[in-house]
Design a protein around this motif. Structure first.
Motif, PDB file in Angstrom:
ATOM      1  N   ALA A  14      17.306 -15.884  -9.753  1.00  0.00           N
ATOM      2  CA  ALA A  14      16.552 -16.838  -8.742  1.00  0.00           C
ATOM      3  C   ALA A  14      14.357 -16.814  -9.176  1.00  0.00           C
ATOM      4  CB  ALA A  14      15.759 -16.466  -6.568  1.00  0.00           C
ATOM      5  N   LEU A  15      14.086 -15.426  -9.799  1.00  0.00           N
ATOM      6  CA  LEU A  15      12.953 -15.017  -9.877  1.00  0.00           C
ATOM      7  C   LEU A  15      12.851 -15.292 -11.224  1.00  0.00           C
ATOM      8  CD1 LEU A  15      10.401 -13.365  -9.781  1.00  0.00           C
ATOM      9  CD2 LEU A  15      11.764 -11.686 -11.116  1.00  0.00           C
ATOM     10  N   VAL A  16      13.815 -15.521 -12.035  1.00  0.00           N
ATOM     11  CA  VAL A  16      13.998 -16.175 -13.722  1.00  0.00           C
ATOM     12  C   VAL A  16      13.665 -17.554 -13.874  1.00  0.00           C
ATOM     13  CG1 VAL A  16      15.098 -16.334 -15.564  1.00  0.00           C
ATOM     14  CG2 VAL A  16      14.660 -14.209 -14.756  1.00  0.00           C
ATOM     15  N   ILE A  17      14.760 -18.467 -12.701  1.00  0.00           N
ATOM     16  CA  ILE A  17      14.500 -19.429 -12.198  1.00  0.00           C
ATOM     17  C   ILE A  17      13.503 -19.953 -12.224  1.00  0.00           C
ATOM     18  CG2 ILE A  17      15.484 -22.000 -11.384  1.00  0.00           C
ATOM     19  CD1 ILE A  17      18.535 -19.943 -11.532  1.00  0.00           C
ATOM     20  N   LEU A  18      13.254 -19.686 -11.123  1.00  0.00           N
ATOM     21  CA  LEU A  18      11.590 -20.054 -10.664  1.00  0.00           C
ATOM     22  C   LEU A  18      10.646 -20.132 -11.358  1.00  0.00           C
ATOM     23  CD1 LEU A  18      12.454 -19.077  -6.650  1.00  0.00           C
ATOM     24  CD2 LEU A  18      12.283 -21.859  -7.988  1.00  0.00           C
ATOM     25  N   GLY A  19      10.279 -18.310 -12.228  1.00  0.00           N
ATOM     26  CA  GLY A  19       9.938 -18.326 -12.829  1.00  0.00           C
ATOM     27  C   GLY A  19       9.259 -19.342 -14.264  1.00  0.00           C
ATOM     28  N   ALA A  20      10.761 -19.986 -14.667  1.00  0.00           N
ATOM     29  CA  ALA A  20      10.480 -20.859 -15.869  1.00  0.00           C
ATOM     30  C   ALA A  20       9.867 -22.063 -15.374  1.00  0.00           C
ATOM     31  CB  ALA A  20      12.183 -20.565 -16.486  1.00  0.00           C
ATOM     32  N   ALA A  21      10.164 -22.813 -14.197  1.00  0.00           N
ATOM     33  CA  ALA A  21      10.226 -23.764 -13.481  1.00  0.00           C
ATOM     34  C   ALA A  21       8.521 -24.086 -13.900  1.00  0.00           C
ATOM     35  CB  ALA A  21      10.747 -23.992 -12.113  1.00  0.00           C
ATOM     36  N   GLY A  22       8.022 -22.753 -13.169  1.00  0.00           N
ATOM     37  CA  GLY A  22       6.588 -22.540 -12.685  1.00  0.00           C
ATOM     38  C   GLY A  22       6.071 -22.210 -14.209  1.00  0.00           C
ATOM     39  N   ILE A  23       5.817 -21.706 -15.179  1.00  0.00           N
ATOM     40  CA  ILE A  23       5.758 -21.632 -15.998  1.00  0.00           C
ATOM     41  C   ILE A  23       6.181 -22.413 -17.263  1.00  0.00           C
ATOM     42  CG2 ILE A  23       5.270 -19.789 -18.280  1.00  0.00           C
ATOM     43  CD1 ILE A  23       6.323 -17.223 -16.299  1.00  0.00           C
ATOM     44  N   VAL A  24       7.267 -22.729 -17.157  1.00  0.00           N
ATOM     45  CA  VAL A  24       7.855 -23.343 -18.567  1.00  0.00           C
ATOM     46  C   VAL A  24       7.083 -25.675 -18.458  1.00  0.00           C
ATOM     47  CG1 VAL A  24       9.693 -25.493 -19.399  1.00  0.00           C
ATOM     48  CG2 VAL A  24      10.013 -22.475 -18.918  1.00  0.00           C
ATOM     49  N   ILE A  25       6.907 -25.598 -17.042  1.00  0.00           N
ATOM     50  CA  ILE A  25       6.650 -27.396 -16.879  1.00  0.00           C
ATOM     51  C   ILE A  25       5.160 -27.137 -16.926  1.00  0.00           C
ATOM     52  CG2 ILE A  25       6.754 -29.119 -15.383  1.00  0.00           C
ATOM     53  CD1 ILE A  25       9.481 -27.933 -13.814  1.00  0.00           C
ATOM     54  N   PRO A  26       4.360 -26.521 -16.599  1.00  0.00           N
ATOM     55  CA  PRO A  26       3.027 -26.929 -16.738  1.00  0.00           C
ATOM     56  C   PRO A  26       2.494 -26.803 -17.853  1.00  0.00           C
ATOM     57  CG  PRO A  26       3.352 -25.438 -14.686  1.00  0.00           C
ATOM     58  CD  PRO A  26       4.163 -25.701 -15.374  1.00  0.00           C
ATOM     59  N   LEU A  41      15.240 -22.714 -24.464  1.00  0.00           N
ATOM     60  CA  LEU A  41      14.929 -21.616 -24.719  1.00  0.00           C
ATOM     61  C   LEU A  41      14.537 -20.133 -23.986  1.00  0.00           C
ATOM     62  CD1 LEU A  41      11.677 -23.238 -27.063  1.00  0.00           C
ATOM     63  CD2 LEU A  41      13.658 -21.876 -28.550  1.00  0.00           C
ATOM     64  N   VAL A  42      14.040 -20.089 -22.638  1.00  0.00           N
ATOM     65  CA  VAL A  42      13.982 -19.924 -21.522  1.00  0.00           C
ATOM     66  C   VAL A  42      15.597 -19.328 -21.420  1.00  0.00           C
ATOM     67  CG1 VAL A  42      13.887 -19.717 -19.249  1.00  0.00           C
ATOM     68  CG2 VAL A  42      11.687 -20.391 -20.482  1.00  0.00           C
ATOM     69  N   GLY A  43      16.748 -19.788 -21.761  1.00  0.00           N
ATOM     70  CA  GLY A  43      17.741 -19.670 -20.980  1.00  0.00           C
ATOM     71  C   GLY A  43      17.925 -18.860 -22.258  1.00  0.00           C
ATOM     72  N   HIS A  62      16.816  -6.019 -15.786  1.00  0.00           N
ATOM     73  CA  HIS A  62      17.606  -6.948 -14.779  1.00  0.00           C
ATOM     74  C   HIS A  62      17.266  -7.865 -13.841  1.00  0.00           C
ATOM     75  CE1 HIS A  62      21.428  -5.463 -15.200  1.00  0.00           C
ATOM     76  NE2 HIS A  62      21.093  -4.174 -15.065  1.00  0.00           N
ATOM     77  N   TYR A  63      15.833  -7.647 -13.855  1.00  0.00           N
ATOM     78  CA  TYR A  63      14.450  -8.262 -12.766  1.00  0.00           C
ATOM     79  C   TYR A  63      14.443  -9.434 -13.674  1.00  0.00           C
ATOM     80  CZ  TYR A  63      14.958  -3.936  -9.816  1.00  0.00           C
ATOM     81  OH  TYR A  63      15.775  -3.677  -9.557  1.00  0.00           O
ATOM     82  N   ILE A  64      14.169  -9.968 -14.999  1.00  0.00           N
ATOM     83  CA  ILE A  64      13.809 -10.732 -15.768  1.00  0.00           C
ATOM     84  C   ILE A  64      14.649 -11.700 -16.406  1.00  0.00           C
ATOM     85  CG2 ILE A  64      11.245  -9.518 -15.454  1.00  0.00           C
ATOM     86  CD1 ILE A  64      12.205  -9.105 -18.925  1.00  0.00           C
ATOM     87  N   THR A  65      16.178 -11.040 -16.175  1.00  0.00           N
ATOM     88  CA  THR A  65      17.711 -11.809 -17.115  1.00  0.00           C
ATOM     89  C   THR A  65      17.938 -12.397 -16.233  1.00  0.00           C
ATOM     90  OG1 THR A  65      17.834  -9.503 -17.554  1.00  0.00           O
ATOM     91  CG2 THR A  65      16.747 -10.178 -19.382  1.00  0.00           C
ATOM     92  N   ILE A  66      19.057 -13.100 -16.381  1.00  0.00           N
ATOM     93  CA  ILE A  66      20.270 -13.475 -15.801  1.00  0.00           C
ATOM     94  C   ILE A  66      22.051 -13.068 -15.672  1.00  0.00           C
ATOM     95  CG2 ILE A  66      21.974 -15.857 -15.325  1.00  0.00           C
ATOM     96  CD1 ILE A  66      18.606 -16.224 -14.720  1.00  0.00           C
ATOM     97  N   GLY A 286      16.479 -28.271 -14.542  1.00  0.00           N
ATOM     98  CA  GLY A 286      15.788 -26.961 -15.892  1.00  0.00           C
ATOM     99  C   GLY A 286      17.372 -25.795 -15.122  1.00  0.00           C
ATOM    100  N   VAL A 287      17.633 -26.115 -14.103  1.00  0.00           N
ATOM    101  CA  VAL A 287      19.213 -24.815 -13.699  1.00  0.00           C
ATOM    102  C   VAL A 287      19.799 -25.410 -15.344  1.00  0.00           C
ATOM    103  CG1 VAL A 287      20.900 -23.282 -13.117  1.00  0.00           C
ATOM    104  CG2 VAL A 287      17.904 -24.080 -11.375  1.00  0.00           C
TER     105      VAL A 287
END
Length: 589
Positions: A14-26, A41-43, A62-66, A286-287
């Motif tokens: 969840a951290l990776v997904i929400l972090g990607a949304a919060g960083i990638v989109i803006p 690219l995040v995936g 493990h904390y920043i990967t799927i 995004g997911v």
């Protein structure tokens, strides 16, 4: 220990997904680049073939990967379901009925033509007939999840893409059944296509009845509570129930989601539902894109770069040629054919489903399926780039066409802006010109614009959703803005945007019925006139009076135009309405 690992793994995902949304989109929005590429690219970066492959050596990764790519696949599927639901909200049953020729004509020809051309090419390369057919049908599909957010559902490109994608979504179930029937050993207990169709038909009828009689009171109760949470819960409940119902009947869940959107679009609550569910659609999409990126193994890509590149190129070229030629045959502009053909040329997320079915039916080898799965992932990744190439190619064609157009002097200073220059918009332009009022019109159909400019009329080509077009129209200084498009959801969205951009400018809108007119008033319209041929005269009267023309000359010109309409109706013997409505509409006059 296992009970602790699962939540930790889920939280890190969840951290990776929400972090990607919060960083990638803006970040990508800042540079006006579609976030589609960013999510892929995040995936690629955090997936099992990227940093995820190093997580055993470096546990902190493990904390920043799927850690489990399959765990987020249901969320990706839900993203596609929400996307189809949003598309349904932008449509209506009347619009779908008006598109039936495109959906079942152009859509069917595009799918069959692309499948045959791709399949023939694979047969020439040594693929057996059954396998070539399965691969052709799989690769002929185009991505609803990526194409429609890029093209939209309006304008020539959006309507053409929507019609073809709708047919592909409908054809997905028959394709899967066909491949299963072609298997060397078909499952004896597999349900028949006829059984699935009658069950699916019964479910669709039940959903239509529920949508007609159950949805209005459901959303009315939710609206009375004035609770956004309850309204959101009711919306998601309708989507999930519809998707589960069609899935249980053997149809695609995305068909249920599309139907749910169509049903809600027919209620007065569709604007609120669209606004409240839009953020979830973007996150879920995004997911899905992250899962696409996680499926790309750069090592396999590097080892097989030549064959993979040829595979992607062959599919893209074949589909672009077939789609472009069909659109030209269908009478579309060259620019529309080029842009739509290139945009539709990459494979689809549903290609992966069909490839899995073909492999399970033993029509293709597992290694062959894996090769084309990588081709599909690459094709999805480059879809935004293909869209840009198509837009550039179409722009060059349009620029050459504009060089041959008759030069028309655009009015300067305060002028009335007409959005949509079909029959209604053209009549309003004639009325404004007759009373000496300058106007500037905008239309998204190249043929309409070219014909109008050839007649010396000040009409521009463009889409109101384009920032550059809005700047050119200079709406803040307009005397009035008239919205003539016969698409209720689009008209409502345009009125909201116009009222934000030009708070003081009168906005006169063509409405479908009194209920739609009430929604337009709430959105900020100054006048909302229900449609029929008479509506064009009422719109003309409203705008001319607002512009200060004396009532006497206005009424005289309205009567003159009404007489002209009556003569044309008697001469032509038909109206732009279904035959069963002609007599009643004549009596209205």
């Amino acid at each position: 220990m296992a009970g602790q690992l699962l939540p930790t793994s889920a939280l890190s995902d969840a951290l990776v997904i929400l972090g990607a949304a919060g960083i990638v989109i803006p970040a990508f929005a800042r540079f006006r680049i579609t976030p589609i590429i960013g999510f892929i690219l995040v995936g690629l970066l955090v997936g099992p073939y990227g940093l995820g492959s190093l997580a055993q050596q470096m546990p902190w990764l493990h904390y920043i990967t799927i850690s489990n790519p399959h765990a987020i696949e249901p969320f990706a599927e839900f993203g596609i379901i929400l996307l189809l639901f949003e598309i349904g909200l932008e449509l209506s049953f009347n619009r779908l009925w008006s598109m039936r020729r495109l959906v079942f004509g152009l859509g069917a020809m595009e799918l069959i033509g692309s499948a045959l051309l791709v399949g023939l090419g694979l047969m020439l390369l040594g693929q057996p007939v059954a396998g070539a057919l399965g691969l052709g049908l799989a690769l002929a599909l185009s991505s609803t999840a990526l194409v429609l957010p890029i093209s939209g559902t309006q304008g020539p490109v959006g309507r053409a893409a929507l019609s073809m994608l709708l047919f592909e979504d409908i054809a997905l179930v028959p394709i899967i059944f066909l491949l299963g029937a072609m298997a060397p050993v078909a499952a004896a207990n597999a349900p028949s296509l006829v059984e699935t169709l009658w069950k699916g038909g019964a479910v669709i009828v039940a959903l239509l009845v529920f949508g007609r009689f159950g949805l209005p009171p459901l959303f009315a109760q939710a609206a009375k509570t004035k609770s956004p949470e309850l309204f959101l819960a009711a919306s998601l409940l309708v989507v999930i129930v519809a998707a589960l119902a069609t899935g249980a009947a053997g149809l695609s869940p995305i068909m249920g989601a599309l139907l749910a959107g169509l049903l809600i679009a027919e209620t007065e609550y569709h604007g609120e539902v669209e606004a409240i569910t839009k953020p979830f659609k973007g996150l879920a999409l995004g997911v899905f894109l992250i899962t696409v990126g996680m499926g790309i193994d750069l090592r396999v890509l590097a080892a097989n770069f030549g064959p993979l590149a040829l595979g992607v190129l062959g599919v893209v070229v074949a589909k672009a040629v077939v789609t472009g030629l069909l659109l030209l045959f269908w009478g579309k502009e060259r620019s529309t054919a080029i842009e739509t053909g290139i945009l539709m040329s990459s494979p689809s997320e549903t290609t992966l489903i069909v490839l899995g079915t073909a492999a399970q039916a033993q029509l293709i080898q597992p290694a062959t399926a894996q090769f084309w799965q990588i081709v599909t992932a690459i094709g999805l990744t480059i879809t935004p780039l293909l869209a840009k190439v198509g837009q550039l190619g179409a722009g060059r064609v349009r620029n050459r066409a504009r060089a041959d157009e008759v030069a028309v002097e655009e009015p300067e200073g305060r002028r009335t802006v007409i959005l949509g220059f079909g029959r209604v918009g053209r009549l309003i332009g004639e009325m404004l010109a007759e009373h000496g009022r300058p106007y500037l019109a905008l239309d998204a159909e190249p043929a309409v614009v070219r014909a109008a400019r050839a007649a010396g009329l000040p009409v521009l080509f463009g889409n109101i959703d384009s920032a550059a077009v809005i700047d050119r129209l200079n709406l803040a200084d307009a005397s009035a803005v008239i919205v003539t498009m016969d698409e209720p959801v689009l008209a409502l969205r345009i009125v909201r945007k116009l009222r934000t951009l030009a708070p003081e400018v009168p906005i006169i809108v063509r409405a479908r019925d009194p209920g739609h007119a009430a929604q337009l008033y709430r959105a900020g319209a100054s006048h909302a006139v229900p449609e029929t041929l008479e509506s064009s005269l009422q719109l003309s009267e409203a705008v001319l009076v607002d512009l200060g023309v004396p009532m006497g000359p206005v009424i005289a010109s309205i009567h003159e135009k009404r007489d002209q309409f009556r003569q044309q109706i008697m001469a032509e013997g038909e109206l732009a309405a279904p035959p069963r409505l002609k007599a009643s509409r004549l009596r209205e006059r």
